[in-house]
Design an enzyme around this catalytic site. Structure first.
Site, PDB file in Angstrom:
ATOM      1  N   GLN A 168       0.911  -1.222  -0.276  1.00 53.57           N
ATOM      2  CA  GLN A 168       0.017  -0.109   0.004  1.00 53.57           C
ATOM      3  C   GLN A 168       0.923   1.408   0.103  1.00 53.57           C
ATOM      4  OE1 GLN A 168      -2.508   2.444  -0.496  1.00 53.57           O
ATOM      5  NE2 GLN A 168      -3.983   1.104   0.465  1.00 53.57           N
TER       6      GLN A 168
ATOM      7  N   ARG B 219      -0.136   4.257   0.331  1.00 51.86           N
ATOM      8  CA  ARG B 219      -0.548   5.404   0.923  1.00 51.86           C
ATOM      9  C   ARG B 219      -0.245   5.213   2.474  1.00 51.86           C
ATOM     10  NH1 ARG B 219      -7.056   7.196   1.590  1.00 51.86           N
ATOM     11  NH2 ARG B 219      -6.662   9.425   2.008  1.00 51.86           N
TER      12      ARG B 219
ATOM     13  N   GLY C 197     -24.208   1.766   4.377  1.00 52.86           N
ATOM     14  CA  GLY C 197     -23.517   0.506   4.114  1.00 52.86           C
ATOM     15  C   GLY C 197     -22.169   0.935   2.896  1.00 52.86           C
TER      16      GLY C 197
ATOM     17  N   GLN D  41     -19.132   1.104  -2.484  1.00 48.96           N
ATOM     18  CA  GLN D  41     -17.942   0.787  -3.301  1.00 48.96           C
ATOM     19  C   GLN D  41     -17.186  -0.521  -2.805  1.00 48.96           C
ATOM     20  OE1 GLN D  41     -15.341   3.553  -4.719  1.00 48.96           O
ATOM     21  NE2 GLN D  41     -14.109   2.404  -6.132  1.00 48.96           N
TER      22      GLN D  41
ATOM     23  N   GLY E 241      -8.629   0.017  -1.355  1.00 52.19           N
ATOM     24  CA  GLY E 241      -9.771   0.263  -0.391  1.00 52.19           C
ATOM     25  C   GLY E 241      -9.664   0.174   1.030  1.00 52.19           C
ATOM     26  N   GLU E 242      -8.215   0.734   1.245  1.00 61.81           N
ATOM     27  CA  GLU E 242      -8.033   0.554   2.897  1.00 61.81           C
ATOM     28  C   GLU E 242      -8.673   1.498   3.557  1.00 61.81           C
ATOM     29  OE1 GLU E 242      -4.161   0.556   5.571  1.00 61.81           O
ATOM     30  OE2 GLU E 242      -3.728   0.706   3.617  1.00 61.81           O
ATOM     31  N   ARG E 243      -9.243   2.521   2.971  1.00 62.44           N
ATOM     32  CA  ARG E 243     -10.063   3.708   3.758  1.00 62.44           C
ATOM     33  C   ARG E 243     -11.429   3.031   4.233  1.00 62.44           C
ATOM     34  NH1 ARG E 243     -12.144   7.820   1.633  1.00 62.44           N
ATOM     35  NH2 ARG E 243     -12.483   8.826   3.590  1.00 62.44           N
ATOM     36  N   ARG E 244     -12.043   2.264   3.163  1.00 59.79           N
ATOM     37  CA  ARG E 244     -13.295   1.771   3.485  1.00 59.79           C
ATOM     38  C   ARG E 244     -13.181   0.657   4.385  1.00 59.79           C
ATOM     39  NH1 ARG E 244     -13.663   0.456  -2.694  1.00 59.79           N
ATOM     40  NH2 ARG E 244     -11.771   1.617  -2.781  1.00 59.79           N
TER      41      ARG E 244
ATOM     42  N   ASN F  37      -4.246   3.434  -6.764  1.00 58.44           N
ATOM     43  CA  ASN F  37      -4.237   4.583  -5.523  1.00 58.44           C
ATOM     44  C   ASN F  37      -3.711   5.800  -6.341  1.00 58.44           C
ATOM     45  OD1 ASN F  37      -4.653   4.041  -2.508  1.00 58.44           O
ATOM     46  ND2 ASN F  37      -3.836   1.989  -3.627  1.00 58.44           N
TER      47      ASN F  37
END
Length: 300
Positions: free
Chosen positions: A54, A56, A75, A78, A95-98, A130
């Site tokens: 990753q 970021r 929910g 994405q 999708g680490e933030r999610r 990213n």
């Protein structure tokens, strides 16, 4: 609405298939692989590990909490993307933030796309996706380009093709990595812009770079003013070269001191010092409760 419920049920059904040892899918050629790859599947969050590739590294806490609130109400809209590493084990590609926000909310599962890829493919997919984000800072983007070149052995032209950016754009980002580390930190923290950095990079002397950087901050110089300052230094007009080499004020507040002040208040403070030695400290707050917390710290 019925259609959405049907898709979620399908995801849960495929999730059960993946947890069946007799249907362990290891490659795209395996039985039932076509039912898994490319489909949205509800995966247990506990079975997903963070991608070590990753690029970021910074996650804004306020933004993450806002996303968590949205996920709690609506929910995960994405799906994230993962790759299968072992039986019922997955590694995050994007999708680490999610994923982080879903953990904050306390979700046990998350919708995901499953990819079967080797480490190189995983790194490439993670970096390229990213890079396309709008909330990465210029240094993070530059580091991602550099990793594509060094770890995947891509040329600038090949990176350009992969990310859909002009080669000159790639080169401009990579040049930022030649800046003094203090200035790179300043760009990441938002004290100066990428435009300021591109102007400063034309100076090879790192000491002069940092002096100009401090002058930009204390005098709130625009990109155009910075470009003019650098040009005058390079041309040696009058005594400009000497003035740039001088400290921009009687003293300079170090980045470490700024971080210490920010740590005390629990916020990213802005410290500016003028040529006369006077300055100001700006402490941001995000709510009345946050302001009261800061006031209490000052009273204590």
């Amino acid at each position: 609405m019925a259609k959405a419920i049907k898709k979620q049920a399908l995801g849960r059904g495929l999730s059960a298939l993946l947890k069946d040892p007799e249907n362990d899918i290891k490659s795209i050629e395996d039985n039932n692989a076509d039912k898994v790859v490319g489909n949205i599947i509800e995966l247990e969050i506990a079975s997903i590990e963070i991608n070590p590739f990753q690029p970021r590294t910074n996650f804004n806490e306020d933004s993450l909490n806002e996303l968590a609130t949205s996920i709690r109400e609506l929910g995960v809209i994405q799906p994230i993307t993962v790759r299968k590493t072992a039986f019922n084990k997955y590694q995050l590609i994007s999708g680490e933030r999610r994923l982080r926000a879903s953990k904050l909310v306390g979700l046990e599962t998350i919708p995901a796309y499953i990819r079967i890829a080797n480490d190189n493919d995983s790194l490439t997919m993670a970096l390229v996706e990213n890079i396309q984000r709008h909330d990465l800072d210029p240094i993070e983007i530059a580091l991602s380009y550099q990793r594509l070149m060094e770890e995947i052995s891509l040329t600038q032209e090949q990176v350009s093709d992969r990310v859909g950016k002009k080669r000159s754009t790639i080169a401009n980002y990579l040049r930022l990595l030649r800046l003094d580390p203090i200035i790179q930190t300043g760009i990441r923290d938002g004290f100066i812009t990428m435009g300021h950095g591109r102007a400063i990079i034309n100076i090879e002397d790192l000491d002069v770079q940092t002096n100009i950087y401090h002058q930009i901050i204390t005098e709130n110089l625009s990109v155009r003013e910075t470009e003019a300052l650098v040009k005058k230094y390079q041309e040696g007009v009058g005594n400009e070269k000497q003035s740039v080499l001088k400290k921009e004020s009687q003293f300079v507040v170090s980045e470490e001191d700024k971080r210490s002040i920010g740590s005390f208040f629990g916020a990213k403070v802005d410290v500016k010092v003028g040529n006369n030695g006077k300055g100001k400290i700006s402490i941001p707050f995000h709510s009345e409760e946050d302001l009261n917390r800061i006031i209490k710290l000052l009273k204590d």
